[in-house]
Design an enzyme around this catalytic site. Sequence first.
Site, PDB file in Angstrom:
ATOM      1  N   ALA A  81       0.475  -0.907  -0.316  1.00 12.70           N
ATOM      2  CA  ALA A  81       0.153   0.380   0.278  1.00 12.70           C
ATOM      3  C   ALA A  81       1.145   0.991  -0.342  1.00 12.70           C
ATOM      4  O   ALA A  81       2.086   1.062   0.546  1.00 12.70           O
ATOM      5  CB  ALA A  81      -0.952   0.310   0.667  1.00 12.70           C
ATOM      6  N   TYR A 182      -6.039   8.595   1.980  1.00 11.93           N
ATOM      7  CA  TYR A 182      -6.201   7.580   2.419  1.00 11.93           C
ATOM      8  C   TYR A 182      -6.816   6.100   2.754  1.00 11.93           C
ATOM      9  O   TYR A 182      -6.933   5.350   3.064  1.00 11.93           O
ATOM     10  CB  TYR A 182      -4.610   7.769   3.088  1.00 11.93           C
ATOM     11  CG  TYR A 182      -3.893   6.736   3.976  1.00 11.93           C
ATOM     12  CD1 TYR A 182      -3.147   5.468   3.822  1.00 11.93           C
ATOM     13  CD2 TYR A 182      -4.345   6.925   5.203  1.00 11.93           C
ATOM     14  CE1 TYR A 182      -2.187   4.901   4.286  1.00 11.93           C
ATOM     15  CE2 TYR A 182      -3.682   5.098   6.213  1.00 11.93           C
ATOM     16  CZ  TYR A 182      -2.909   4.731   5.537  1.00 11.93           C
ATOM     17  OH  TYR A 182      -1.861   3.619   6.048  1.00 11.93           O
TER      18      TYR A 182
HETATM   19  C1  UD1 Z   1       0.392   7.145  10.432  1.00 11.94           C
HETATM   20  C2  UD1 Z   1       0.390   6.164   8.954  1.00 11.94           C
HETATM   21  C3  UD1 Z   1      -0.526   5.775   8.120  1.00 11.94           C
HETATM   22  C4  UD1 Z   1      -1.140   4.840   9.249  1.00 11.94           C
HETATM   23  C5  UD1 Z   1      -2.156   5.624  10.059  1.00 11.94           C
HETATM   24  C6  UD1 Z   1      -2.188   4.537  10.927  1.00 11.94           C
HETATM   25  C7  UD1 Z   1       2.061   7.329   7.602  1.00 11.94           C
HETATM   26  C8  UD1 Z   1       2.756   7.651   6.638  1.00 11.94           C
HETATM   27  N1  UD1 Z   1       0.787   6.961   8.067  1.00 11.94           N
HETATM   28  O1  UD1 Z   1      -0.647   8.024   9.585  1.00 11.94           O
HETATM   29  O2  UD1 Z   1      -0.114   4.813   6.722  1.00 11.94           O
HETATM   30  O3  UD1 Z   1      -2.226   4.282   8.570  1.00 11.94           O
HETATM   31  O4  UD1 Z   1      -0.307   5.850  11.151  1.00 11.94           O
HETATM   32  O5  UD1 Z   1      -2.489   5.161  12.833  1.00 11.94           O
HETATM   33  O6  UD1 Z   1       3.035   6.437   8.475  1.00 11.94           O
HETATM   34  N2  UD1 Z   1       3.416  15.474  11.936  1.00 11.94           N
HETATM   35  C9  UD1 Z   1       4.085  16.270  12.302  1.00 11.94           C
HETATM   36  N3  UD1 Z   1       5.033  16.697  11.575  1.00 11.94           N
HETATM   37  C10 UD1 Z   1       5.400  15.851  10.234  1.00 11.94           C
HETATM   38  C11 UD1 Z   1       4.670  14.703  10.346  1.00 11.94           C
HETATM   39  C12 UD1 Z   1       3.904  14.380  10.674  1.00 11.94           C
HETATM   40  O7  UD1 Z   1       3.440  17.350  13.383  1.00 11.94           O
HETATM   41  O8  UD1 Z   1       6.217  15.846   9.756  1.00 11.94           O
HETATM   42  C13 UD1 Z   1       1.876  14.856  12.494  1.00 11.94           C
HETATM   43  C14 UD1 Z   1       0.207  14.865  11.642  1.00 11.94           C
HETATM   44  O9  UD1 Z   1       0.052  15.650  11.524  1.00 11.94           O
HETATM   45  C15 UD1 Z   1      -0.452  13.857  12.638  1.00 11.94           C
HETATM   46  C16 UD1 Z   1       1.107  13.353  12.959  1.00 11.94           C
HETATM   47  O10 UD1 Z   1       2.372  13.711  13.253  1.00 11.94           O
HETATM   48  O11 UD1 Z   1      -0.690  14.936  13.777  1.00 11.94           O
HETATM   49  C17 UD1 Z   1       0.823  12.068  12.962  1.00 11.94           C
HETATM   50  O12 UD1 Z   1       1.115  11.974  12.080  1.00 11.94           O
HETATM   51  P1  UD1 Z   1       1.768  10.750  10.331  1.00 11.94           P
HETATM   52  O13 UD1 Z   1       2.942  10.514  11.252  1.00 11.94           O
HETATM   53  O14 UD1 Z   1       1.889  11.281   8.884  1.00 11.94           O
HETATM   54  O15 UD1 Z   1       0.349   9.790  10.912  1.00 11.94           O
HETATM   55  P2  UD1 Z   1      -1.133   9.558  10.994  1.00 11.94           P
HETATM   56  O16 UD1 Z   1      -1.230  10.551   9.756  1.00 11.94           O
HETATM   57  O17 UD1 Z   1      -2.041   8.786  11.907  1.00 11.94           O
END
Ligand code: UD1
Length: 371
Positions: A81, A182
Site C-alpha cells: 500500500a 488514504y
Molecule cells: C499513520 C500512517 C498510516 C497509518 C496510520 C495509522 C504513515 C505515513 N502514516 O498516519 O499509514 O495507517 O498512522 O495510525 O506512516 N506530523 C508532524 N510533523 C511531520 C509529520 C507529521 O507534526 O513532519 C503530525 C501529523 O500532522 C499528525 C501526526 O504527526 O498529526 C501523525 O502523522 P503521521 O505519522 O503521518 O501519521 P498518521 O497520519 O496518523
Amino acid sequence: MADTILITGGAGFIGRHLARALLAEGHRVRVLDSLIEQVHGGRGRPDELDPDTELVVGDVRDDGVVRRSLAGVDKVVHLAAEVGVGQSMYAVDRYVSVNDHGTAILFQQLIERPVKRVVVASSMSIYGEGLYRTADGGLVEDAVRRPRTGAGAPWDPVDDRGRPLVPVPTPEWKRPALASVYAITKHVQERLTLTLAPAYGMEGVALRLWNVYGPGQALSNPYTGVLAIFASRIHNGQAPMVFEDGKQRRDFVHVEDIARAFLLALDHPRAPGEVYNIASGEDRSVEEVAALLAEAMGRSGLRPEIAGKARAGDIRHCIADLTKARTELGLGAPRDFGRGLAELAEWVARQQAEDRVAQARRELEARGLVA
Ligand code: UD1
C-alpha cells in the site's frame, strides 16, 4: 504446522519484521514487493530482508506476478500500500490505484487459487476522529474538526456549546468517518477482504494499525510515519517540524508488537471475520514524542518547531481501545516506549538519512493542503 506465507509489500518496514518473526516460527515466507523508489531509494533487495525470505519483485496490480506469487501459498498478509495521509490528498490516482485496485487484483487471483487465511493491514485512520467525551460525560461518535476561524480558535473538536471534546479510547464498533483519500482506500481494502474471503471459503481478518515506529522505517521518505520523519530531521541537526499546536494525540506502537499481532491474527481460531485495533494502549502528543526522541538521540537542544498549521486530511486525536485484541487474540503488553525510542536512536545513528521534509511541506503548501 509450518505454512508458506505470502506477504505483499513485505520488503517494507513492517513486512521485514514480520518475515523474520514468521521464519523464526518455522514458516516459509515469500514477499511480493515492487520496491518503490520513495521507500527503497532505488536500491535493490533491502539488506534488512532476511536472506531466507523469497523475494518476488513486482507490482500487486500485475495479475501475472500475483498469480505466480500465490503458487503453493497457505496464507496471505496484505501490506502492499501507499501509506502517506498527506500525500494521498494530492496523489489521488496513485493511492486509489495501488491500494484498492491492487487489493482487487489480489482477490481476483485468490478467487482462482484460494488460501486458508488473508490478513489485511487496515488503519486507525478509517475512524476519522476517534471517540470523544463531552464535558458532561456523554460519548460523541461523530466528532468533526471545523476549519479554524482565527489564531485563538481551539484545535480540538468542540461540542455544540463550543467546549473542547476530550478523546477517549476508540473501540472497533465506532463507525468509520473517512477523512482522507488514504483512509478511504484502507476502508475499501478492509471491506474487500472481509467480504470476499468468506465468499470463497477463505478466512479474512483486518488489523487496524495505529502509528507504527521502530528501526527500519524509511528515513528518507518525507511521507512516512512522524517518528521516522522526526528522526531523519534530528539526525541531520534540524528541529522536528510539528503540525498544529503539537497537542494532537496518537498511539505509537513498536513494529515488533505489530509483527506479534500479525502472528496472532494469522493463527487464532477467533480471528476470522473480525477487525482488531492494534496499538500500544498508551497515547502521547506529537510534541511530546518529538522532544522525547530528540532526547533519546542526544539532541535535546533541538526543540520542536510548532507550525501552527494543520495538514489537510489529518485527524486531531485517535487513541486505541485494545480490549477486543487483548481478550480475543491475547495481544500482549507493548514494548516500553523509552526502550523503543532508545533502540530507534541507536539504529538511526548508523544510517544515512536524506532530509526531504521541507520539500514535502512545500508540495503540500503549494496545493493549499497545509493551512
Ligand atoms: C499513520 C500512517 C498510516 C497509518 C496510520 C495509522 C504513515 C505515513 N502514516 O498516519 O499509514 O495507517 O498512522 O495510525 O506512516 N506530523 C508532524 N510533523 C511531520 C509529520 C507529521 O507534526 O513532519 C503530525 C501529523 O500532522 C499528525 C501526526 O504527526 O498529526 C501523525 O502523522 P503521521 O505519522 O503521518 O501519521 P498518521 O497520519 O496518523
